[in-house]
Design a protein around this motif. Sequence first.
Motif, PDB file in Angstrom:
ATOM      1  N   PHE A 165       0.843  -1.189   0.000  1.00 32.86           N
ATOM      2  CA  PHE A 165       0.000   0.000   0.000  1.00 32.86           C
ATOM      3  C   PHE A 165       0.880   1.241   0.000  1.00 32.86           C
ATOM      4  CE2 PHE A 165      -2.633  -3.355   1.779  1.00 32.86           C
ATOM      5  CZ  PHE A 165      -3.744  -3.264   0.963  1.00 32.86           C
ATOM      6  N   GLY A 166       0.469   2.227  -0.745  1.00 41.28           N
ATOM      7  CA  GLY A 166       1.280   3.420  -0.946  1.00 41.28           C
ATOM      8  C   GLY A 166       1.443   3.672  -2.432  1.00 41.28           C
ATOM      9  N   GLU A 167       2.655   4.006  -2.862  1.00 41.50           N
ATOM     10  CA  GLU A 167       2.872   4.380  -4.257  1.00 41.50           C
ATOM     11  C   GLU A 167       2.516   3.254  -5.219  1.00 41.50           C
ATOM     12  OE1 GLU A 167       6.319   6.157  -7.262  1.00 41.50           O
ATOM     13  OE2 GLU A 167       6.864   5.490  -5.233  1.00 41.50           O
ATOM     14  N   LEU A 168       2.953   2.030  -4.929  1.00 40.90           N
ATOM     15  CA  LEU A 168       2.654   0.908  -5.830  1.00 40.90           C
ATOM     16  C   LEU A 168       1.150   0.730  -5.980  1.00 40.90           C
ATOM     17  CD1 LEU A 168       3.270  -1.629  -7.495  1.00 40.90           C
ATOM     18  CD2 LEU A 168       3.521  -2.878  -5.336  1.00 40.90           C
ATOM     19  N   TYR A 169       0.445   0.701  -4.865  1.00 46.42           N
ATOM     20  CA  TYR A 169      -1.001   0.482  -4.907  1.00 46.42           C
ATOM     21  C   TYR A 169      -1.703   1.602  -5.668  1.00 46.42           C
ATOM     22  CZ  TYR A 169      -5.739  -0.443  -3.276  1.00 46.42           C
ATOM     23  OH  TYR A 169      -7.080  -0.710  -3.216  1.00 46.42           O
ATOM     24  N   LEU A 170      -1.334   2.842  -5.369  1.00 45.05           N
ATOM     25  CA  LEU A 170      -1.964   3.977  -6.033  1.00 45.05           C
ATOM     26  C   LEU A 170      -1.749   3.945  -7.540  1.00 45.05           C
ATOM     27  CD1 LEU A 170      -1.278   7.040  -3.706  1.00 45.05           C
ATOM     28  CD2 LEU A 170      -3.513   6.247  -4.493  1.00 45.05           C
ATOM     29  N   ARG A 171      -0.500   3.816  -7.955  1.00 40.76           N
ATOM     30  CA  ARG A 171      -0.191   3.903  -9.386  1.00 40.76           C
ATOM     31  C   ARG A 171      -0.730   2.716 -10.178  1.00 40.76           C
ATOM     32  NH1 ARG A 171       2.762   8.231 -10.164  1.00 40.76           N
ATOM     33  NH2 ARG A 171       4.158   9.015  -8.539  1.00 40.76           N
ATOM     34  N   SER A 172      -0.907   1.591  -9.527  1.00 46.65           N
ATOM     35  CA  SER A 172      -1.404   0.409 -10.238  1.00 46.65           C
ATOM     36  C   SER A 172      -2.924   0.288 -10.179  1.00 46.65           C
ATOM     37  CB  SER A 172      -0.772  -0.862  -9.659  1.00 46.65           C
ATOM     38  OG  SER A 172      -1.098  -1.025  -8.287  1.00 46.65           O
ATOM     39  N   THR A 173      -3.564   1.002  -9.280  1.00 45.79           N
ATOM     40  CA  THR A 173      -5.013   0.897  -9.103  1.00 45.79           C
ATOM     41  C   THR A 173      -5.780   2.037  -9.759  1.00 45.79           C
ATOM     42  OG1 THR A 173      -4.661  -0.230  -6.988  1.00 45.79           O
ATOM     43  CG2 THR A 173      -6.858   0.668  -7.402  1.00 45.79           C
ATOM     44  N   LEU A 174      -5.267   3.250  -9.663  1.00 48.99           N
ATOM     45  CA  LEU A 174      -5.993   4.407 -10.169  1.00 48.99           C
ATOM     46  C   LEU A 174      -6.419   4.295 -11.635  1.00 48.99           C
ATOM     47  CD1 LEU A 174      -4.191   7.439  -8.455  1.00 48.99           C
ATOM     48  CD2 LEU A 174      -6.430   6.466  -7.935  1.00 48.99           C
TER      49      LEU A 174
END
Length: 242
Positions: free
Chosen positions: A4-13
């Motif tokens: 959770f954090g940058e990886l989650y944001l950039r891959s989910t948005l």
Amino acid sequence: MSFFGELYLRSTLPFLSEAVTAREVDYLARAFADVAGPAPVVDLGCGHGRHAARLNAAGPLAGRVIGLELDALSLAMRRPGFPAVQGDLRALPFREASLAGAYAWYSTLAAFTDGEHMHILREVARVLRPGGRWVFQTVPFERLAASPRAAFRETLPDGSVLEEESCFDASTGRDEGQRTLTSPEGRCLRASYSLRYYPLADWVRLLESTGFSVVWVHGGLAGEPLDAQSTDLIVGAERRHG
């Protein structure tokens, strides 16, 4: 790195379109339409605020939504139009019986242990007033059990390559996986995850043991019944009196 954090944001948005968000917001507006004010409703794990910003702007929850998010990057990127605080679901920074409602979307609750789930539900019950509304969305256990292995590879609009592999173990209720995001410049973000899912009967037992009564169970945003083809499990509950 943390999942959770940058990886989650950039891959989910890239997968959370405005149309999808609008349908989910419509569902939440209906779910809280009869919850009287003026006490606030909290978006637990609000992320960048795609639900909270819309709900706080218009409709039955206008001016009443507060966001809570642990990830600092998500809060820094959040949409304008609603207040938010940084905090942990395991220690909610709200007074006892101070909220009219709470919701958690997109399997926010899955990233914890069994003991933590019990504690989180007790925390939600603590901050809700008697009769307060609690709504959460997750993935149906049966859907994961029917297709326990998954693999995914896609090029995102910014040219990054997203890859993921996962395996669901029905005996433990855990979906274990690894996600990798590689930018066009070659920067690689990679992390493993372990998400916990429950059959509906176990959710009902958890809720009833932590002060809630289940009011409805839906299998989708149209309010349809949960069945073997459902892509969502959405539960609406109320904080019991006493």
